[in-house]
Design a protein around this motif. Structure first.
Motif, PDB file in Angstrom:
ATOM      1  N   LEU A   1      18.111  -8.452 -20.737  1.00  0.00           N
ATOM      2  CA  LEU A   1      17.240  -8.319 -22.562  1.00  0.00           C
ATOM      3  C   LEU A   1      18.472  -7.974 -23.289  1.00  0.00           C
ATOM      4  O   LEU A   1      18.226  -7.727 -24.241  1.00  0.00           O
ATOM      5  CB  LEU A   1      16.165  -6.544 -22.045  1.00  0.00           C
TER       6      LEU A   1
ATOM      7  N   ILE B   1       8.383  -1.121 -25.352  1.00  0.00           N
ATOM      8  CA  ILE B   1       7.955  -2.800 -24.537  1.00  0.00           C
ATOM      9  C   ILE B   1       6.551  -2.778 -24.639  1.00  0.00           C
ATOM     10  O   ILE B   1       6.546  -1.774 -23.472  1.00  0.00           O
ATOM     11  CB  ILE B   1       8.422  -3.465 -23.712  1.00  0.00           C
TER      12      ILE B   1
ATOM     13  N   CYS C   1      11.516  -4.261 -16.156  1.00  0.00           N
ATOM     14  CA  CYS C   1      12.101  -4.709 -17.180  1.00  0.00           C
ATOM     15  C   CYS C   1      12.640  -3.161 -16.391  1.00  0.00           C
ATOM     16  O   CYS C   1      14.548  -2.766 -17.117  1.00  0.00           O
ATOM     17  CB  CYS C   1      11.648  -4.453 -18.243  1.00  0.00           C
TER      18      CYS C   1
ATOM     19  N   ILE D   1       8.943   1.570 -21.780  1.00  0.00           N
ATOM     20  CA  ILE D   1       7.545   0.809 -21.331  1.00  0.00           C
ATOM     21  C   ILE D   1       6.108   1.013 -22.052  1.00  0.00           C
ATOM     22  O   ILE D   1       6.033   2.119 -19.728  1.00  0.00           O
ATOM     23  CB  ILE D   1       8.750  -0.118 -19.781  1.00  0.00           C
TER      24      ILE D   1
ATOM     25  N   ARG E   1      15.502  -3.262 -14.940  1.00  0.00           N
ATOM     26  CA  ARG E   1      17.161  -4.096 -16.188  1.00  0.00           C
ATOM     27  C   ARG E   1      17.528  -2.869 -16.563  1.00  0.00           C
ATOM     28  O   ARG E   1      19.017  -3.041 -16.476  1.00  0.00           O
ATOM     29  CB  ARG E   1      16.721  -4.858 -16.970  1.00  0.00           C
TER      30      ARG E   1
END
Length: 320
Positions: free
Chosen positions: A36, A207, A130, A102, A133
């Protein structure tokens, strides 16, 4: 940083329809193949641990620039100043932890696909990847899950155990969807957004992974406000049938519904009208989200239900 986790046993679910907890845990391996951090706007939260310019000694040298009124004279670079005849200062950046929230849509409209994989599965898997990560980068992550009956939320933490608990809840929300599921009034886009706003996020990455079907203009205004103090990354999950319908659909006499209402697409006129409305709606959504992303020069990310969502997402955000 996330440690390798032994994947639990799979429930044997059809991966096109549902994602189980084991699948979401195994996606930890996919988090190695993208980042990212690079290729995004310099100074953006998404460009890594966000850079905070300050006067004085920091962790990383940022730039050499002309002296400006108010700069600390202790940061003067005397060699450059003497060589050029003009005062220059060194500025530094400080690395700070990111809080990443998220927001993942698991409402009834996400339980749809005309190709390979349900939109709900695409959203859940991208959210899990995500999150892994973020943990690998040593930052904090939390989930806000819009399920079809309620919104679940958790604050951002740098805890693998807490994230695993969130993934269990995400898998449960995903598996609760079926053709008869319909949304509670408690999970409208307005309620979902209200929950995020109540978290009072500052200097965070948010996100949103959704099909955005019920996002209206006033919701985008609220997202723009969030964008002022955070980085809001919009991920759209769409299906080809949501953009246009096949011309021969009328002969198949399809019936579409949302769990409560149904529409018979039994004539060419009905199909053409529906297809026109879908195309117009999709174009408006794309334009609005692209404008929202342009505020921070972030990419507009759109994924489909073809089953290639992981590879495409890795490519769009900076695959390695």
């Amino acid at each position: 940083m996330a440690k390798p986790t032994l994947a639990p046993q799979s429930q044997g679910l059809d991966p096109r329809l549902y994602c189980d907890y084991a699948r979401l845990v195994r996606l930890q391996a996919q988090a190695e193949s993208f980042s990212l951090l690079p290729h995004l706007k310099a100074g953006s939260v998404l460009s890594g641990r966000h850079n905070s310019l300050f006067r004085g000694r920091g962790l990383n040298f940022e730039e050499l620039r002309h002296y400006q009124l108010g700069d600390d004279i202790r940061n003067l670079d005397w060699k450059v100043t003497m060589r050029t005849g003009k005062p220059h200062v060194r500025s530094y950046t400080e690395e700070k932890d990111r809080n990443v929230i998220i927001c993942v849509d698991q409402r009834s409209a996400m339980f749809f696909s005309s190709i390979e994989v349900m939109k709900s599965v695409v959203a859940a898997e991208i959210a899990a990847m995500c999150g892994w990560r973020v943990l690998k980068d040593g930052d904090r992550v939390g989930l806000v899950i819009a399920a079809h009956q309620r919104v679940f939320h958790s604050k951002a933490q740098r805890s693998q155990n807490e994230f695993l608990a969130q993934l269990k809840r995400l898998a449960q929300s995903n598996q609760a969807l079926n053709v008869d599921a319909y949304n509670s009034e408690l999970v409208s886009f307005s309620r979902w957004l209200e929950q995020v706003k109540r978290m009072k996020l500052k200097q965070s990455t948010i996100i949103f992974i959704s099909d955005w079907h019920d996002c209206e203009e006033h919701h985008l205004d609220h997202l723009k406000q969030l964008q002022q103090h955070n980085d809001v990354l919009a991920v759209m999950v769409s299906d080809p049938f949501e953009q246009s319908l096949p011309e021969d659909l009328a002969s198949l006499k399809w019936v579409v519904g949302d769990g409560r209402y149904q529409l018979n697409l039994d004539s060419k006129a009905k199909v053409e009208t529906a297809s026109s409305h879908l195309a117009e709606r999709m174009a408006q959504q794309r334009q609005s989200l692209t404008q929202l992303m342009s505020i921070k020069k972030l990419p507009h990310i759109e994924l489909d239900t073809s089953g290639e969502h992981i590879a495409k997402f890795q490519q769009l955000v900076g695959g390695r």
